[in-house]
Design a protein around this motif. Structure first.
Motif, PDB file in Angstrom:
ATOM      1  N   VAL A 111      34.196  60.106  44.961  1.00  0.00           N
ATOM      2  CA  VAL A 111      34.070  58.663  45.190  1.00  0.00           C
ATOM      3  C   VAL A 111      33.842  57.923  43.871  1.00  0.00           C
ATOM      4  CG1 VAL A 111      32.534  56.924  46.180  1.00  0.00           C
ATOM      5  CG2 VAL A 111      33.337  58.816  47.579  1.00  0.00           C
ATOM      6  N   ALA A 112      33.046  58.524  42.994  1.00  0.00           N
ATOM      7  CA  ALA A 112      32.771  57.880  41.709  1.00  0.00           C
ATOM      8  C   ALA A 112      34.073  57.646  40.946  1.00  0.00           C
ATOM      9  CB  ALA A 112      31.810  58.738  40.892  1.00  0.00           C
ATOM     10  N   LEU A 113      34.991  58.611  40.995  1.00  0.00           N
ATOM     11  CA  LEU A 113      36.241  58.446  40.266  1.00  0.00           C
ATOM     12  C   LEU A 113      37.195  57.491  40.975  1.00  0.00           C
ATOM     13  CD1 LEU A 113      37.105  61.875  38.630  1.00  0.00           C
ATOM     14  CD2 LEU A 113      35.794  59.947  37.786  1.00  0.00           C
ATOM     15  N   VAL A 114      37.145  57.481  42.319  1.00  0.00           N
ATOM     16  CA  VAL A 114      37.987  56.526  43.071  1.00  0.00           C
ATOM     17  C   VAL A 114      37.595  55.109  42.674  1.00  0.00           C
ATOM     18  CG1 VAL A 114      38.497  55.592  45.359  1.00  0.00           C
ATOM     19  CG2 VAL A 114      38.399  58.067  45.025  1.00  0.00           C
ATOM     20  N   THR A 119      42.066  57.649  40.222  1.00  0.00           N
ATOM     21  CA  THR A 119      42.376  58.368  41.458  1.00  0.00           C
ATOM     22  C   THR A 119      43.064  59.707  41.201  1.00  0.00           C
ATOM     23  OG1 THR A 119      44.226  56.857  41.588  1.00  0.00           O
ATOM     24  CG2 THR A 119      42.410  56.468  43.109  1.00  0.00           C
ATOM     25  N   ALA A 120      43.798  59.799  40.092  1.00  0.00           N
ATOM     26  CA  ALA A 120      44.508  61.053  39.814  1.00  0.00           C
ATOM     27  C   ALA A 120      43.520  62.176  39.508  1.00  0.00           C
ATOM     28  CB  ALA A 120      45.464  60.855  38.643  1.00  0.00           C
ATOM     29  N   PHE A 121      42.313  61.825  39.086  1.00  0.00           N
ATOM     30  CA  PHE A 121      41.345  62.850  38.682  1.00  0.00           C
ATOM     31  C   PHE A 121      40.304  63.135  39.756  1.00  0.00           C
ATOM     32  CE2 PHE A 121      42.967  61.062  34.735  1.00  0.00           C
ATOM     33  CZ  PHE A 121      43.359  62.215  34.070  1.00  0.00           C
ATOM     34  N   VAL A 122      40.545  62.609  40.957  1.00  0.00           N
ATOM     35  CA  VAL A 122      39.567  62.787  42.037  1.00  0.00           C
ATOM     36  C   VAL A 122      39.221  64.261  42.287  1.00  0.00           C
ATOM     37  CG1 VAL A 122      39.288  62.600  44.528  1.00  0.00           C
ATOM     38  CG2 VAL A 122      39.855  60.588  43.181  1.00  0.00           C
ATOM     39  N   PRO A 123      40.223  65.164  42.335  1.00  0.00           N
ATOM     40  CA  PRO A 123      39.858  66.577  42.559  1.00  0.00           C
ATOM     41  C   PRO A 123      38.941  67.112  41.464  1.00  0.00           C
ATOM     42  CG  PRO A 123      42.186  66.255  42.950  1.00  0.00           C
ATOM     43  CD  PRO A 123      41.684  64.973  42.346  1.00  0.00           C
ATOM     44  N   LEU A 124      39.202  66.691  40.211  1.00  0.00           N
ATOM     45  CA  LEU A 124      38.345  67.135  39.105  1.00  0.00           C
ATOM     46  C   LEU A 124      36.923  66.620  39.295  1.00  0.00           C
ATOM     47  CD1 LEU A 124      38.314  68.595  36.340  1.00  0.00           C
ATOM     48  CD2 LEU A 124      38.695  66.356  35.296  1.00  0.00           C
ATOM     49  N   GLY A 125      36.818  65.331  39.671  1.00  0.00           N
ATOM     50  CA  GLY A 125      35.495  64.751  39.914  1.00  0.00           C
ATOM     51  C   GLY A 125      34.762  65.507  41.012  1.00  0.00           C
ATOM     52  N   ALA A 126      35.503  65.873  42.061  1.00  0.00           N
ATOM     53  CA  ALA A 126      34.896  66.595  43.180  1.00  0.00           C
ATOM     54  C   ALA A 126      34.427  67.976  42.736  1.00  0.00           C
ATOM     55  CB  ALA A 126      35.893  66.721  44.323  1.00  0.00           C
ATOM     56  N   VAL A 256      36.909  69.104  49.543  1.00  0.00           N
ATOM     57  CA  VAL A 256      36.203  67.848  49.817  1.00  0.00           C
ATOM     58  C   VAL A 256      37.016  66.663  49.295  1.00  0.00           C
ATOM     59  CG1 VAL A 256      34.114  66.523  49.319  1.00  0.00           C
ATOM     60  CG2 VAL A 256      33.947  68.937  49.915  1.00  0.00           C
ATOM     61  N   ALA A 257      37.676  66.845  48.133  1.00  0.00           N
ATOM     62  CA  ALA A 257      38.501  65.758  47.597  1.00  0.00           C
ATOM     63  C   ALA A 257      39.570  65.356  48.611  1.00  0.00           C
ATOM     64  CB  ALA A 257      39.151  66.189  46.286  1.00  0.00           C
ATOM     65  N   ILE A 258      40.058  66.310  49.382  1.00  0.00           N
ATOM     66  CA  ILE A 258      41.112  66.027  50.358  1.00  0.00           C
ATOM     67  C   ILE A 258      40.526  65.625  51.707  1.00  0.00           C
ATOM     68  CG2 ILE A 258      43.118  66.992  51.571  1.00  0.00           C
ATOM     69  CD1 ILE A 258      43.306  66.676  48.444  1.00  0.00           C
ATOM     70  N   GLY A 259      39.482  66.314  52.167  1.00  0.00           N
ATOM     71  CA  GLY A 259      39.034  66.120  53.548  1.00  0.00           C
ATOM     72  C   GLY A 259      37.640  65.525  53.701  1.00  0.00           C
TER      73      GLY A 259
END
Lengths: 337, 258
Positions: A111-114, A119-126, A256-259
């Protein structure tokens, strides 16, 4: 169970998974039959040049439902696998990405990265969020005087509460419209709107982590009687533990980044599978992935179906099954908790 | 005929040394007892030989091999370890627990125990008189039965060096004597046995060689009859004891804590 019985059980699980997937794709407001599902899939794979399925129905199957089904299967398999591995590594039957706070940490990182637009780095943030939560949970249990199942869970609960509050606050602060729906979808989990990119990310994370984890099955077996016993069996205890915990955090982060923070899958599924195949990880891990995938797919399908056309966050469904199961597991292990 | 040779071993787990410049020998094909009060450093020393932690300095050799320099799996094929009453929450059958002993022999990607693995597991179980238990859940066994399964697991490793950390502490007297009988038969097959133990009478009568530790140091080493004197027991344990001659051999009788 004998070896041939195991082979049969695995084949049955794969069949069940395939049948569930096809059924789940047919389910929804637009009435689509299994034959159309197969035709569309084969068409897109280039095996049928001309598809008799209309373009609208083709798009519903290929662009909307199939990615969501694949994401659900992958998220279920990934969370269940992460749970099984964490339980073995920490010798804690209650370990689970959700109960130890990894899922909430991952949601916060995502959420912090969103919010800042990355948004492209959301999985990394997660991933970073889940890793930080794991590190914090382990550090807190150490400060409390060493790891016991209950201490780990209590540490996880406090980290989870903090991360969830921070997640809710960030969304509340930044969202312009209805922030509650979005808060809920991160905290309770939702697979609605999954795309092929999401499905590919989930599949990719599993393809990286699962082979490594399954190949470490004998090493995980060696942890059954503790670190010293594992070391005496030739296992590099420190290295294997950190690599596998890292892989579990990665797996949790991507899922978690996806679901969103879908709870209890990593707890309930491995325990149920253990009752059937025992604790030997060479059987446990693959079976856990299959059952986790099927479980999540049906949970997501129920979440879509129960209050159609409104959609329930899938985490509510998994919690309805998972929370009572958690109590049963607590009862079973009351001696050590 | 060299067995286990520890030279100048110092182990620290972050603080002051727990094991301090220790020299000791466990002769090959003999049962060596490691005795001393709680906190003397016995378990830490055994843990280091097993590979759980790295020493600050010192060497550990077994029959010429540098144990600390060996690859972990190679070391596990040479040396097995049994601790006191190790339990698990995992759902494992007795056969699965014994099969853990074959981990150092199989590549990680092996699909299952091969016939050689299964053979040595079955032999180990039958040697402990536990063949009938193979399919039972480990967690449902009594403490004594569980310890025999651990011994079988160690035997499945086909070790030349067997390290035991108070293996008999949770056993009744029959279980203790059974363990010592097994260790004796292993020793006659040229297996070197090093065990930490608390029962000084068992140490006196069942061990071939004794090493006494206190505050991380070795304070005595030698034949049990020569080492376990009333004076040493008073110095090391702070206990007044008398060594008397019983009908079948010497017995240590404890009087009072000093």
């Amino acid at each position: 169970m004998t070896r041939s019985l195991h082979t049969t059980a695995f084949a049955a699980l794969w069949l069940l998974l395939l049948a569930s997937a096809v059924l789940a794709v047919t389910f929804g407001p637009a009435d689509i039959n299994p034959a159309e599902v197969w035709t569309t899939i084969l068409h897109h794979l280039g095996l049928i040049p001309e598809s008799p399925v209309s373009r609208l129905r083709d798009a519903i199957v290929w662009d909307l439902r199939l990615p969501r089904v694949i994401a659900a299967l992958g998220v279920g398999a990934g969370l269940a696998l992460a749970g099984a591995v964490m339980q073995a590594l920490t010798r804690n039957p209650l370990a689970d990405p959700y109960l130890l706070g990894l899922s909430s940490g991952a949601a916060l990182g995502a959420v912090a990265l969103v919010v800042v637009g990355l948004t492209a780095f959301v999985p990394l943030g997660a991933f970073i969020g889940s890793l930080a939560a794991l590190g914090l949970a382990l550090a807190v249990t150490q400060v409390l005087g060493g790891t016991t199942p209950v201490r780990a869970i209590l540490a996880g609960i406090s980290i989870s509460a903090l991360a969830s509050a921070a997640t809710s606050f960030i969304i509340f602060w930044s969202a312009t419209g209805d922030s509650y729906r979005e808060i809920l979808s991160w905290l309770m989990g939702s697979l609605s709107g999954s795309t092929w990119i999401d499905a590919a990310l989930v599949a990719g994370a599993i393809m990286i982590c699962a082979p490594f984890m399954v190949l470490s099955a004998r090493g995980l077996d060696a942890f059954a009687f503790g670190d010293k016993a594992a070391a005496s069996l030739g296992v590099d205890v420190v290295r294997l533990r950190w690599m596998l915990l890292l892989a579990s955090a990665l797996l949790t982060g991507i899922m978690v980044a996806i679901g969103g923070a879908i709870g209890f899958v990593g707890l309930v599924v491995p325990h149920a599978v253990r009752l059937a195949v025992g604790s030997g990880h060479r059987r446990l891990l693959p079976a856990t992935m299959l059952v986790g995938a099927i479980f999540m797919l049906w949970a997501d399908t129920l979440a879509r179906a129960l209050f159609d056309p409104r959609e329930l966050p899938v985490g509510i469904v998994t919690a309805l099954v998972g929370a009572p199961a958690f109590l049963l597991i607590l009862m079973r292990y009351r001696r050590i908790t | 005929m060299t067995g286990l040779e520890v030279r100048g071993l110092t182990i620290s787990l972050g603080g002051p040394p727990i094991v301090d410049r220790v020299d000791l020998t466990a002769p090959r094909g003999k049962i060596t007892g490691l005795v001393g009060p709680n906190g003397a450093g016995k378990s830490t020393l055994i843990g280091t030989v097993v590979g759980l932690n790295r020493p600050v300095e010192g060497t550990v050799h077994f029959s010429g091999d540098d144990l600390l320099g060996l690859d972990r799996r190679a070391r596990a094929r040479l040396c097995a370890y049994v601790e006191q009453a190790a339990t698990t929450e995992e759902r494992l059958t007795v056969a699965e627990v014994v099969a853990l002993g074959r981990i150092p022999f199989a590549p990680a990607w092996a699909s299952g125990p091969d016939p050689a693995d299964e053979k040595s597991c079955m032999e180990a179980l039958s040697r402990l008189g536990m063949s009938a238990f193979a399919g039972r859940q480990f967690a449902t066994l009594s403490g004594g039965e569980q310890q025999r399964v651990h011994m079988a697991r160690a035997l499945a490793q086909q070790p030349q060096l067997l390290l035991l950390d108070e293996p008999t502490s949770s056993l009744d007297i029959r279980g203790q004597l059974q363990v010592f009988a097994l260790l004796r038969s292993l020793a006659t097959e040229d297996c070197t046995v090093l065990m930490a133990l608390h029962d000084l009478n068992l140490a006196l009568t069942r061990c071939d060689w004794l090493v006494v530790m206190n505050h991380g140091r070795v304070v005595a080493e030698g034949a049990p009859m020569e080492v376990l004197t009333e004076r040493l027991i008073a110095d090391v344990y702070g206990v007044e004891a008398r060594r008397i001659q019983g009908p079948v051999g010497p017995v240590i009788v404890f009087e009072t804590a000093l």
